[in-house]
Motif scaffolding. Structure first.
Motif, PDB file in Angstrom:
ATOM      1  N   ALA A  69       0.836  -1.215   0.000  1.00  0.00           N
ATOM      2  CA  ALA A  69       0.000   0.000   0.000  1.00  0.00           C
ATOM      3  C   ALA A  69       0.869   1.263   0.000  1.00  0.00           C
ATOM      4  CB  ALA A  69      -0.935  -0.025   1.206  1.00  0.00           C
ATOM      5  N   GLU A  70       1.954   1.235   0.768  1.00  0.00           N
ATOM      6  CA  GLU A  70       2.766   2.469   0.864  1.00  0.00           C
ATOM      7  C   GLU A  70       3.512   2.792  -0.443  1.00  0.00           C
ATOM      8  OE1 GLU A  70       2.762  -0.086   2.992  1.00  0.00           O
ATOM      9  OE2 GLU A  70       4.764  -0.550   3.785  1.00  0.00           O
ATOM     10  N   ASN A  71       3.545   1.835  -1.383  1.00  0.00           N
ATOM     11  CA  ASN A  71       4.195   2.117  -2.680  1.00  0.00           C
ATOM     12  C   ASN A  71       3.240   2.770  -3.679  1.00  0.00           C
ATOM     13  OD1 ASN A  71       6.303   0.677  -1.647  1.00  0.00           O
ATOM     14  ND2 ASN A  71       5.956  -1.172  -2.863  1.00  0.00           N
ATOM     15  N   ALA A  72       1.941   2.781  -3.356  1.00  0.00           N
ATOM     16  CA  ALA A  72       0.934   3.153  -4.364  1.00  0.00           C
ATOM     17  C   ALA A  72       1.124   4.580  -4.888  1.00  0.00           C
ATOM     18  CB  ALA A  72      -0.467   2.967  -3.787  1.00  0.00           C
ATOM     19  N   LYS A  73       1.401   5.508  -3.981  1.00  0.00           N
ATOM     20  CA  LYS A  73       1.505   6.925  -4.390  1.00  0.00           C
ATOM     21  C   LYS A  73       2.689   7.108  -5.361  1.00  0.00           C
ATOM     22  CE  LYS A  73       1.015  11.563  -3.457  1.00  0.00           C
ATOM     23  NZ  LYS A  73       1.697  11.971  -4.669  1.00  0.00           N
ATOM     24  N   ALA A  74       3.857   6.526  -4.990  1.00  0.00           N
ATOM     25  CA  ALA A  74       5.052   6.672  -5.840  1.00  0.00           C
ATOM     26  C   ALA A  74       4.820   5.987  -7.183  1.00  0.00           C
ATOM     27  CB  ALA A  74       6.262   6.060  -5.134  1.00  0.00           C
ATOM     28  N   TRP A  75       4.161   4.843  -7.160  1.00  0.00           N
ATOM     29  CA  TRP A  75       3.858   4.107  -8.401  1.00  0.00           C
ATOM     30  C   TRP A  75       3.013   4.971  -9.329  1.00  0.00           C
ATOM     31  CZ3 TRP A  75      -0.814   2.479 -10.547  1.00  0.00           C
ATOM     32  CH2 TRP A  75      -0.742   1.508 -11.535  1.00  0.00           C
ATOM     33  N   MET A  76       1.969   5.570  -8.738  1.00  0.00           N
ATOM     34  CA  MET A  76       1.029   6.397  -9.507  1.00  0.00           C
ATOM     35  C   MET A  76       1.746   7.629 -10.070  1.00  0.00           C
ATOM     36  SD  MET A  76      -2.109   6.324 -10.252  1.00  0.00           S
ATOM     37  CE  MET A  76      -3.065   7.470 -11.142  1.00  0.00           C
ATOM     38  N   ASP A  77       2.567   8.286  -9.226  1.00  0.00           N
ATOM     39  CA  ASP A  77       3.291   9.479  -9.679  1.00  0.00           C
ATOM     40  C   ASP A  77       4.202   9.130 -10.861  1.00  0.00           C
ATOM     41  OD1 ASP A  77       2.072  10.912  -7.693  1.00  0.00           O
ATOM     42  OD2 ASP A  77       3.807  10.947  -6.341  1.00  0.00           O
ATOM     43  N   ALA A  78       4.880   7.975 -10.753  1.00  0.00           N
ATOM     44  CA  ALA A  78       5.803   7.576 -11.825  1.00  0.00           C
ATOM     45  C   ALA A  78       5.027   7.294 -13.112  1.00  0.00           C
ATOM     46  CB  ALA A  78       6.602   6.349 -11.384  1.00  0.00           C
ATOM     47  N   LYS A  79       3.889   6.633 -12.990  1.00  0.00           N
ATOM     48  CA  LYS A  79       3.087   6.305 -14.191  1.00  0.00           C
ATOM     49  C   LYS A  79       2.581   7.576 -14.851  1.00  0.00           C
ATOM     50  CE  LYS A  79       3.008   1.757 -14.018  1.00  0.00           C
ATOM     51  NZ  LYS A  79       3.722   0.945 -14.967  1.00  0.00           N
ATOM     52  N   LYS A  80       2.087   8.503 -14.029  1.00  0.00           N
ATOM     53  CA  LYS A  80       1.533   9.756 -14.561  1.00  0.00           C
ATOM     54  C   LYS A  80       2.638  10.609 -15.194  1.00  0.00           C
ATOM     55  CE  LYS A  80      -2.681  11.053 -13.933  1.00  0.00           C
ATOM     56  NZ  LYS A  80      -3.602  10.999 -15.097  1.00  0.00           N
ATOM     57  N   ALA A  81       3.842  10.562 -14.594  1.00  0.00           N
ATOM     58  CA  ALA A  81       4.945  11.358 -15.143  1.00  0.00           C
ATOM     59  C   ALA A  81       5.356  10.807 -16.500  1.00  0.00           C
ATOM     60  CB  ALA A  81       6.121  11.338 -14.178  1.00  0.00           C
ATOM     61  N   SER A 102      -1.693  10.554 -19.693  1.00  0.00           N
ATOM     62  CA  SER A 102      -3.033   9.976 -19.944  1.00  0.00           C
ATOM     63  C   SER A 102      -3.134   8.538 -19.404  1.00  0.00           C
ATOM     64  CB  SER A 102      -3.334   9.996 -21.447  1.00  0.00           C
ATOM     65  OG  SER A 102      -2.418   9.150 -22.101  1.00  0.00           O
ATOM     66  N   PHE A 103      -2.183   8.172 -18.524  1.00  0.00           N
ATOM     67  CA  PHE A 103      -2.138   6.800 -18.001  1.00  0.00           C
ATOM     68  C   PHE A 103      -3.478   6.407 -17.368  1.00  0.00           C
ATOM     69  CE2 PHE A 103      -1.426   4.077 -14.240  1.00  0.00           C
ATOM     70  CZ  PHE A 103      -1.015   2.935 -14.895  1.00  0.00           C
ATOM     71  N   LYS A 104      -3.932   5.160 -17.703  1.00  0.00           N
ATOM     72  CA  LYS A 104      -5.200   4.672 -17.161  1.00  0.00           C
ATOM     73  C   LYS A 104      -4.925   3.541 -16.174  1.00  0.00           C
ATOM     74  CE  LYS A 104      -8.402   5.707 -20.910  1.00  0.00           C
ATOM     75  NZ  LYS A 104      -7.567   6.193 -22.006  1.00  0.00           N
ATOM     76  N   VAL A 105      -5.568   3.604 -15.031  1.00  0.00           N
ATOM     77  CA  VAL A 105      -5.406   2.562 -14.016  1.00  0.00           C
ATOM     78  C   VAL A 105      -6.403   1.450 -14.336  1.00  0.00           C
ATOM     79  CG1 VAL A 105      -5.608   2.077 -11.533  1.00  0.00           C
ATOM     80  CG2 VAL A 105      -4.696   4.275 -12.307  1.00  0.00           C
ATOM     81  N   MET A 106      -5.907   0.217 -14.384  1.00  0.00           N
ATOM     82  CA  MET A 106      -6.801  -0.915 -14.691  1.00  0.00           C
ATOM     83  C   MET A 106      -7.847  -1.053 -13.585  1.00  0.00           C
ATOM     84  SD  MET A 106      -5.944  -2.080 -17.580  1.00  0.00           S
ATOM     85  CE  MET A 106      -7.082  -3.439 -17.712  1.00  0.00           C
TER      86      MET A 106
END
Ligand code: MLT
Length: 381
Positions: free
Chosen positions: A239-251, A255-259
């Motif tokens: 769970a604590e990795n979720a924010k960094a994961w999301m930031d990296a995908k968006k960067a 237009s990154f879409k979360v499954m």
């Protein structure tokens, strides 16, 4: 009509009239034959819900008892079909194995005269009854285990679990599997249901019709999405990795879409996702609360402020994989579980389509060339 006027994916275009289910995508509302899906998930059983979808109203006690009996009679499949399944490649995808098995089932139990109501009902019973048998047969045979014979004393959900694992589910696990089947049984004009109606409209036999729908469901934009959600949650890991994961995908891709987030019809959280989340809590009271569930909750928290204003919220796939994996169901069997449920909706639509049927034959807007001269092969540059 110009090409510009055709909505991509026929979005919002009605393709038929239907009395089977209705969705209000702004109010998170889904009902089967007028009954809210939340009520059915809590109060009903898969068998009762299947009858409701097929017949248009809830069964009487007698009708339900007979339906249970008729389904149990048809759970076993011809031994030669098991031989066919034995010969599938062990690393083949279970959805491909299911599609091929259901098409083959139609050769063992022919039902080609779709104008015959008795034959159609017989095929309806057999298809619903046999889906768990062929899914679990392949799931076991590919590991070198023998298929497990259907258990005559268990209901549809319990028997599916039993044939997959070789043990009976606890009452609460059985209820969760049953509710998952109810939640996935029908969803108006989704791609696989449309496929079933189009295929059925040519008067193809019911096995060919359902095999076509299974093929449509197998795609990652449809039923296959629940597998990808779990892969995404595993990639995040904690769970604590979720924010960094999301930031990296968006960067990397704005237009990154979360499954598992967003649905063509729902502009709010999919009501099935809400019920699944409640069910998940029930399962986790018996098992441990899996890390993947914590990741899903955290990801939802991060995604809602980003995507919510665009009407993008968790759909049913966002939580179904977590529930299935906590039950020990292999990831590539998630979509077959969806199919075991959805066959009820497909068959209800197939039977509805056959009333006043006209073969689907839409138009297209031609965008190719005209008046092209044929150049003999030897003269082509
Ligand atoms: C379904 O249940 O079929 C999926 O949510 C996809 C859809 O409705 O388009």
């Amino acid at each position: 009509m110009s090409a510009m006027e055709i909505p991509a994916g026929l979005a919002d275009v009605p393709v038929t009239k239907s009395a089977i289910s209705i969705i209000d995508g702004k109010r998170a509302m889904l009902s089967y034959r007028g009954i809210a899906v939340e009520t059915l998930a809590k109060e009903s059983s898969f068998e009762e819900t299947a009858w409701l979808l097929l017949k248009g109203q809830l069964p009487t006690q007698r009708e339900l008892a007979d339906f249970h009996h008729e389904l149990r009679q048809r759970r076993k499949v011809h031994y030669k079909l098991i031989d066919v399944i034995k010969n599938f490649p062990a690393d083949g995808h279970p959805m491909d194995a299911l599609q091929a098995s259901i098409a083959a089932l139609g050769m063992f139990y022919p039902a080609r005269d779709v104008k015959n109501a008795a034959s159609n009902w017989e095929a309806t019973l057999r298809l619903i009854a046999a889906m768990p048998t062929v899914v679990t047969a392949f799931a076991r045979l590919r590991k070198g285990d023998e298929p497990i014979e259907p258990h005559p004393d268990l209901d549809h959900a319990g028997n599916f679990y039993y044939m997959l694992f070789g043990r009976e589910p606890s009452p609460s696990v059985r209820k969760v599997v049953d509710a998952c089947l109810i939640l996935h049984a029908e969803h108006n004009m989704n791609a696989s249901t449309f496929t079933a109606r189009v295929t059925g409209s040519s008067l193809a036999n019911p096995y060919a019709t359902i095999a076509a729908a299974i093929g449509s469901l197998s795609g990652p934009l449809h039923g296959g999405a629940n597998e990808e959600v779990l892969e995404q949650l595993s990639e995040i890991g904690k769970a604590e990795n979720a924010k960094a994961w999301m930031d990296a995908k968006k960067a990397a891709d704005p237009s990154f879409k979360v499954m598992g987030m967003g649905h063509r019809v729902y502009k709010v959280k999919d009501p099935r996702a809400t019920v699944l989340q409640e069910l998940a809590e029930h399962v986790f009271a018996e098992t441990t609360r899996p890390a993947m569930y914590e990741v899903a909750l955290e990801l939802e928290k991060i995604c809602v402020p980003i995507y919510g204003p665009k009407g993008v919220y968790p759909n049913v796939d966002f939580f179904s994989g977590v529930v299935y994996s906590s039950l020990g169901i292999p990831t590539d069997i998630f979509t077959p579980v969806f199919a075991i449920a959805r066959v009820a909706g497909w068959l209800a639509h197939w039977l509805e389509q056959l009333q006043g049927n006209r073969i689907y034959r839409p138009e297209q807007t031609y965008t190719g060339k005209t008046d092209v001269a044929y150049i003999p092969l030897e003269k082509r540059p």
